[in-house]
Design an enzyme around this catalytic site. Structure first.
Site, PDB file in Angstrom:
ATOM      1  N   LEU A  81       1.167   0.363  -6.950  1.00 31.29           N
ATOM      2  CA  LEU A  81       2.131  -0.728  -6.795  1.00 31.29           C
ATOM      3  C   LEU A  81       2.472  -1.254  -8.177  1.00 31.29           C
ATOM      4  CD1 LEU A  81       0.721  -2.944  -3.862  1.00 31.29           C
ATOM      5  CD2 LEU A  81       2.611  -1.320  -3.748  1.00 31.29           C
ATOM      6  N   ASP A  82       3.689  -1.740  -8.345  1.00 27.33           N
ATOM      7  CA  ASP A  82       4.064  -2.348  -9.628  1.00 27.33           C
ATOM      8  C   ASP A  82       3.154  -3.531  -9.928  1.00 27.33           C
ATOM      9  OD1 ASP A  82       6.159  -0.560  -9.698  1.00 27.33           O
ATOM     10  OD2 ASP A  82       7.655  -2.004  -8.979  1.00 27.33           O
ATOM     11  N   ARG A  83       2.947  -3.786 -11.201  1.00 22.76           N
ATOM     12  CA  ARG A  83       2.013  -4.838 -11.615  1.00 22.76           C
ATOM     13  C   ARG A  83       2.322  -6.217 -11.007  1.00 22.76           C
ATOM     14  NH1 ARG A  83      -0.972  -5.372 -17.452  1.00 22.76           N
ATOM     15  NH2 ARG A  83      -2.459  -6.936 -16.746  1.00 22.76           N
TER      16      ARG A  83
END
Length: 234
Positions: A68-70
């Protein structure tokens, strides 16, 4: 960034766990795998948690299945065995794992329910994708399905099912239709969230267990803030 409470082995929110897989609810700011920042990744936090819980000597095996994106929150699945990892990788590659996201956007989409189809091209220099209506050089087709499931005072809660998994796909496609995700400066929102998150949450994951062959359905609680709490109430 300093206001985040990043995951550690003592505050890790484990949603599901057995001998072969472990599923956690990612906090904003956690990186799933190590990167050039040098920050401790979520994968290492989960290893520390497993090592302590089961009193394991030496290195703990953990396979990263997806990311997942940060600034995004929600479900992250890891493989605990070398037997489970390739089976889970195959499941995701064949799109047999169903991922559902929630997003808070400031503008209502043109339709209450619909499908978005774009061609996305990633620019590695600024780590950003651009959406096009037609195929262009180095682009990949991106498809998602959305529906408005709740209307709040100033925001709309969308439920999103991904048909493809492209770089920043949900963020790019929603920004392109004029519905940027709350806090997502990169894709058109006008101000950041206080904790540097964006209001995109990996809400549900459904898959067939790689060893038990049972159907697993996991739902991740939303972050604990007023807006998400209002979104998650009946």
């Amino acid at each position: 960034m300093n206001t985040k409470v990043l995951s550690n082995k003592d505050n890790l929110q484990v949603l599901y766990e057995d001998n072969h897989v472990v599923v956690v609810n990612k906090r904003p700011g956690d990186i799933v795998q190590g990167d050039r920042t040098g920050d401790k990744p979520l994968s290492e936090v989960v290893k520390e948690y497993l090592k302590e819980k089961y009193n394991k000597p030496g290195n703990v095996y953990l396979g990263v299945v997806h990311r997942l994106d940060r600034p995004t929150t929600g479900i992250v699945l890891f493989a605990r065995t070398s037997k489970a990892l390739p089976r889970l990788n195959k499941l995701f590659a064949e799109k047999k794992a169903k991922k559902t996201y929630w997003a808070l956007v400031k503008n209502k989409p043109p339709k209450s329910e619909g499908t978005l189809i774009h061609w996305l091209r990633k620019n590695p220099k600024n780590n950003k994708s651009t959406a096009f209506k037609k195929e262009v050089r180095d682009s990949k087709k991106a498809i998602l399905h959305y529906k408005v499931i709740k209307t709040l005072d100033n925001f709309f809660l969308l439920e999103i099912d991904l048909e493809t998994g492209r770089h920043h796909q949900i963020r790019t496609q929603l920004g392109t239709i004029g519905c940027p995700i709350k806090g997502d400066l990169k894709y058109g929102y006008d101000r950041s969230n206080k904790d540097a998150s964006i209001s995109l949450h990996a809400r549900r994951l459904q898959f067939i267990h790689p060893v038990k062959k049972e159907h697993i359905n996991i739902v991740a609680p939303t972050p604990d803030d007023n807006l998400w709490n209002a979104s998650d109430s009946n």
